[in-house]
Write a protein that holds these residues in place. Structure first.
Motif, mmCIF file in Angstrom:
data_model
loop_
_atom_site.group_PDB
_atom_site.id
_atom_site.type_symbol
_atom_site.label_atom_id
_atom_site.label_comp_id
_atom_site.label_asym_id
_atom_site.label_seq_id
_atom_site.Cartn_x
_atom_site.Cartn_y
_atom_site.Cartn_z
ATOM 1 N N ALA A 184 19.607 37.182 38.595
ATOM 2 C CA ALA A 184 20.942 38.178 38.416
ATOM 3 C C ALA A 184 22.046 37.559 38.423
ATOM 4 C CB ALA A 184 20.689 39.109 39.768
ATOM 5 N N MET A 185 23.313 38.147 38.201
ATOM 6 C CA MET A 185 24.653 37.332 38.197
ATOM 7 C C MET A 185 25.740 38.524 38.555
ATOM 8 S SD MET A 185 26.486 35.284 35.235
ATOM 9 C CE MET A 185 28.252 35.792 35.051
ATOM 10 N N VAL A 186 26.494 37.818 39.358
ATOM 11 C CA VAL A 186 27.761 38.662 39.586
ATOM 12 C C VAL A 186 28.876 37.829 39.259
ATOM 13 C CG1 VAL A 186 26.937 39.975 41.892
ATOM 14 C CG2 VAL A 186 27.790 37.810 42.182
ATOM 15 N N ASP A 187 30.094 38.480 39.075
ATOM 16 C CA ASP A 187 31.145 37.534 38.648
ATOM 17 C C ASP A 187 32.483 38.163 39.297
ATOM 18 O OD1 ASP A 187 31.777 40.106 37.240
ATOM 19 O OD2 ASP A 187 31.190 39.126 35.118
ATOM 20 N N ASP A 188 32.310 38.812 40.199
ATOM 21 C CA ASP A 188 33.618 39.385 40.929
ATOM 22 C C ASP A 188 33.622 38.227 42.040
ATOM 23 O OD1 ASP A 188 35.598 40.418 42.283
ATOM 24 O OD2 ASP A 188 34.784 42.410 42.447
ATOM 25 N N ARG A 189 34.799 37.840 42.183
ATOM 26 C CA ARG A 189 35.011 36.902 43.430
ATOM 27 C C ARG A 189 34.737 37.634 44.628
ATOM 28 N NH1 ARG A 189 40.424 33.043 43.926
ATOM 29 N NH2 ARG A 189 39.692 31.978 45.729
ATOM 30 N N ALA A 190 35.100 38.798 44.845
ATOM 31 C CA ALA A 190 34.777 39.755 45.879
ATOM 32 C C ALA A 190 33.380 39.717 46.514
ATOM 33 C CB ALA A 190 35.308 41.093 46.127
ATOM 34 N N ALA A 191 32.478 39.645 45.516
ATOM 35 C CA ALA A 191 31.144 39.473 45.574
ATOM 36 C C ALA A 191 30.529 38.630 46.424
ATOM 37 C CB ALA A 191 30.248 39.389 44.230
ATOM 38 N N VAL A 192 31.374 37.479 46.258
ATOM 39 C CA VAL A 192 31.010 36.182 47.548
ATOM 40 C C VAL A 192 30.675 36.489 48.830
ATOM 41 C CG1 VAL A 192 31.578 33.910 48.220
ATOM 42 C CG2 VAL A 192 31.728 34.495 45.949
ATOM 43 N N ASP A 193 31.706 37.351 49.339
ATOM 44 C CA ASP A 193 31.800 37.638 50.706
ATOM 45 C C ASP A 193 30.465 38.715 50.918
ATOM 46 O OD1 ASP A 193 34.187 36.613 51.536
ATOM 47 O OD2 ASP A 193 35.493 38.145 50.743
#
Length: 439
Positions: A184-193
């Motif tokens: 899976a992949m997320v590319d939104d910086r807010a997703a890190v939190d």
């Protein structure tokens, strides 16, 4: 659905996928992974086009001083690197099966046997900067070891990373043995939190990037973190170093790929050979575009070397910059490395067996080498197929982390009706605790 809910749902699917992957036979996991390289190479044009867009943005950032040249170099994906990625995928697929290995067997009593058996970790969240090959390396290691992975690339590489993940999904869907949700992949910086808060779903976090990134991740999550904050690597040229070997290894360790975390940042030279080695060393480094700084004794031999500031001895330059220092003996070199290094990779060049033994035994680093370039500290070069990253801590995995670093173990006890009550009290039955051969 909120952004937090979206990331959580993705992690939940990854968790479910990790259990599916873990249950697949070794041959199925390896076969699914072998299907990826051909499709990856077949998507060469799309991958290079995506990378070209990332590089165009990166050149603007580079020109504006918002990106370092070493970061830009890591971002580049070309035909050679794509071929290397395919080779690493095949190498990981060919690795020995890491799961179900019996690490230890103990006969607790007649009919009561305890086994320590390797098993997957679960879901790995990988947060990385500017590294297209991190996508394929981490995903390949995760799948081969029965895990799932959630990738979070830096914004500078997000288009390339998305194209790589899409290509992998195409290969996995065509093969059918491994669910696409396992990568899976997320590319939104807010997703890190959000990812760093999901300790009920994510089992391990792997940051790959700058010192600031790694330390930030370590500070913000309760999930175990595997990584190294810095790559301050040393090369010590001993009094008994063969001169040509010493010079060649110093140049290779700095110049071959200066942006790598295993590139040498500090060269230490024994005082007895300083006058013979330092002038030609500085000349060779400068011929390769390296800016050299040095201590007082170094500058006495080559006066136009830059004076080294205290911070230079513990700086990961990640570029064509190097600091040279003179030490009194091998004990002085060891003390310097342990005090100023990052416990990544450090090497000694010498023909003196006693000096080599002392350095290898007493330098407190994940990798210690004798008469070899620090650039060998790499999962692929170590025969691991690829690497998840470099671990410089003391727990779980250290040095280049391959398949074994993505496994843990469980204790499996097989009995025949034994009760704890029979092993306590005045007439307690005694344990045998007899070690058995693993198998």
């Amino acid at each position: 659905m909120s952004a937090a809910a979206t990331v959580r749902a993705l992690a939940e699917r990854a968790k479910a996928a990790s259990r599916t992957v873990a249950a697949r036979p070794a041959a199925s996991r390896a076969a699914a992974l072998r299907a990826v390289p051909d499709l990856l190479l077949g998507a060469r044009d799309a991958l290079l086009s995506a990378n070209a867009v990332d590089l165009a943005d990166a050149r603007e950032a580079l020109a504006a001083g918002a990106m370092s040249r070493s970061t830009y170099q890591r971002l580049v994906l070309d035909d050679r690197r794509l071929d290397e990625m395919a080779a690493q995928l095949r190498a990981v697929a060919a690795q020995p099966e890491p799961l179900g290995r019996v690490l230890r067997r103990t006969l607790l009593d007649d009919g009561l046997e305890l086994r320590q058996v390797s098993c997957p970790i679960g879901v790995v969240a990988a947060i990385f900067e500017a590294r297209p090959d991190a996508v394929t390396q981490i995903a390949a290691l995760a799948l081969r070891s029965g895990n799932a992975v959630v990738l979070k690339p830096g914004r500078e590489v997000r288009r390339t990373a998305r194209a790589l993940v899409d290509a992998m999904h195409g290969a996995l869907a065509a093969h059918g043995a491994v669910p696409c949700d396992a990568v899976a992949m997320v590319d939104d910086r807010a997703a890190v939190d959000v990812l760093l808060s999901l300790d009920d779903l994510v089992d391990l976090v792997v940051p790959r990037g700058s010192n600031a990134l790694v330390r930030d991740v370590m500070a913000r999550s309760r999930i175990p973190v595997l990584g190294h904050a810095e790559g301050v690597c040393h090369l010590y040229l001993d009094a008994a170093a063969e001169p040509e070997m010493a010079l060649a290894l110093a140049v290779d360790a700095k110049v071959q790929y200066p942006a790598a975390c295993n590139a040498v940042e500090v060269v230490l030279v024994h005082r007895d050979v300083a006058d013979a080695l330092i002038p030609p060393l500085v000349a060779r480094l400068r011929a390769n575009g390296v800016t050299v700084g040095g201590c007082r004794r170094t500058r006495a031999l080559v006066p136009d070397v830059l004076p080294a500031a205290p911070a230079d001895w513990r700086t990961e330059w990640g570029d064509l910059r190097l600091t040279v220092g003179v030490v009194d003996d091998v004990d002085d070199a060891i003390a310097h490395v342990n005090a100023h290094g990052s416990h990544h990779t450090d090497a000694i060049v010498t023909s003196d067996a006693a000096a080599a033994e002392a350095f290898l035994a007493r330098v407190d680093s994940a990798c210690v080498f004798h008469n070899a370039s620090t650039r060998f500290a790499d999962g692929y070069r170590f025969g691991l197929g690829a690497e998840l990253g470099i671990g410089t801590g003391k727990l779980h995995a250290r040095g280049p982390v391959g398949l074994e670093g993505l496994t843990t173990y469980k204790h499996v006890l097989a009995g025949s009706g034994q009760r704890v009550a029979d092993y306590v009290g005045p007439d307690a039955r005694a344990f045998r605790h007899a070690p058995l051969a693993p198998g």
